[in-house]
Design an enzyme around this catalytic site. Sequence first.
Site, PDB file in Angstrom:
ATOM      1  N   VAL A   1      38.528  37.269  34.952  1.00 41.11           N
ATOM      2  CA  VAL A   1      37.605  37.605  35.577  1.00 41.11           C
ATOM      3  C   VAL A   1      38.015  36.987  37.085  1.00 41.11           C
ATOM      4  O   VAL A   1      38.171  35.912  37.242  1.00 41.11           O
ATOM      5  CB  VAL A   1      36.251  37.283  35.274  1.00 41.11           C
ATOM      6  N   CYS A   2      38.189  38.104  38.096  1.00 40.67           N
ATOM      7  CA  CYS A   2      38.268  37.646  39.577  1.00 40.67           C
ATOM      8  C   CYS A   2      39.396  36.767  39.337  1.00 40.67           C
ATOM      9  O   CYS A   2      40.719  36.909  38.880  1.00 40.67           O
ATOM     10  CB  CYS A   2      36.891  36.697  39.937  1.00 40.67           C
ATOM     11  N   SER A   3      39.570  35.337  40.220  1.00 42.18           N
ATOM     12  CA  SER A   3      40.679  34.958  40.494  1.00 42.18           C
ATOM     13  C   SER A   3      41.037  34.082  39.207  1.00 42.18           C
ATOM     14  O   SER A   3      42.163  33.425  39.323  1.00 42.18           O
ATOM     15  CB  SER A   3      40.458  33.745  41.740  1.00 42.18           C
TER      16      SER A   3
END
Length: 330
Positions: free
Chosen positions: A114-116
Amino acid sequence: MEPTRTIACLIYPDVMSLDVSGPLQVFASANVELQRQGRGALYRLRLLGEIAGPVATSAGFQLVADQAWCETAPATLDTLLIPGGAGESAQRENAPLLAWLRDAEPEVRRLGSVCSGALILAAAGLLDGHRATTHWSDLDALRGHPQVQVDGDCLHTYDPTGRRGDAHLFTSAGVTAGIDLALALVEHDLGRPIALAVARRLVMFLRRPGGQAQFSALLAPEPQRTPRLLGLLEWMGQNLAADLSLETLAERAHLSSRSLSRLFARELGMGPGRYVERMRLEAARLLLQDSGASVATVARLTGFRHPENLRRTFHKHLSVSPQDYADRFA
């Protein structure tokens, strides 16, 4: 009754809390919908940390790891999620964690970020040869891994069919895109009706229209990186409705068309024509967000001339129409 599937999420100091709680809530809500139908819960949710116990998030409050990842047998996990957050850079240097992830990858049915969190998977070498995405502000960092096939606009790369992504190893874009990813996972596990019921319960799109480009920061070159073009770029920004053909720009810059094209490519990473299109698009975004002007007026003011030209450019870059963009962000 189908055996319970364990959904585990890594947590670490300064993790983004929504990267963790958003996707896990989708699985928890899927359990609720199953129980509404008289069926048993499918998902068991676990948090994995360096050690068992509380972990401070970047929001300041704590999440509690159920157990240490190093003491967890990956084969007992159905799905493992790696979230992002301010602390992900430290985890990219966490050699024991990266080794554990490499060992876990072939053992778990699904491994995603998720995300970074994608940068942690990339640091482990797990995204090499795979299509991947991350938060729009971290795309350049992800491109620093040359073997990764970076897709900067999609919300997630999970695809159970394998045509446009991977059913085993996948990534998602910024923050709430983890919820989009989790909904896709639930839809594959339990079918569209359950996933749609979860999306309705959470007041979400089952499939959000458009990609993450519609949320990204506006085009803004750093002046110190474009000294030879700065005056021309400022004039272009003030004259978007004018003739901004290559010949016109070259004449204004006192350069040949070929020299100007090379300069744009070197300092901005794209040719003049593409840059003009992007400048006009960003100006149109701002006008639709802030001015309340009609699509036709915005098209005229930004040099697209006709609403259909503006519509095609919006779909090309943002995967939404100008009117939908205005409805969403104005």
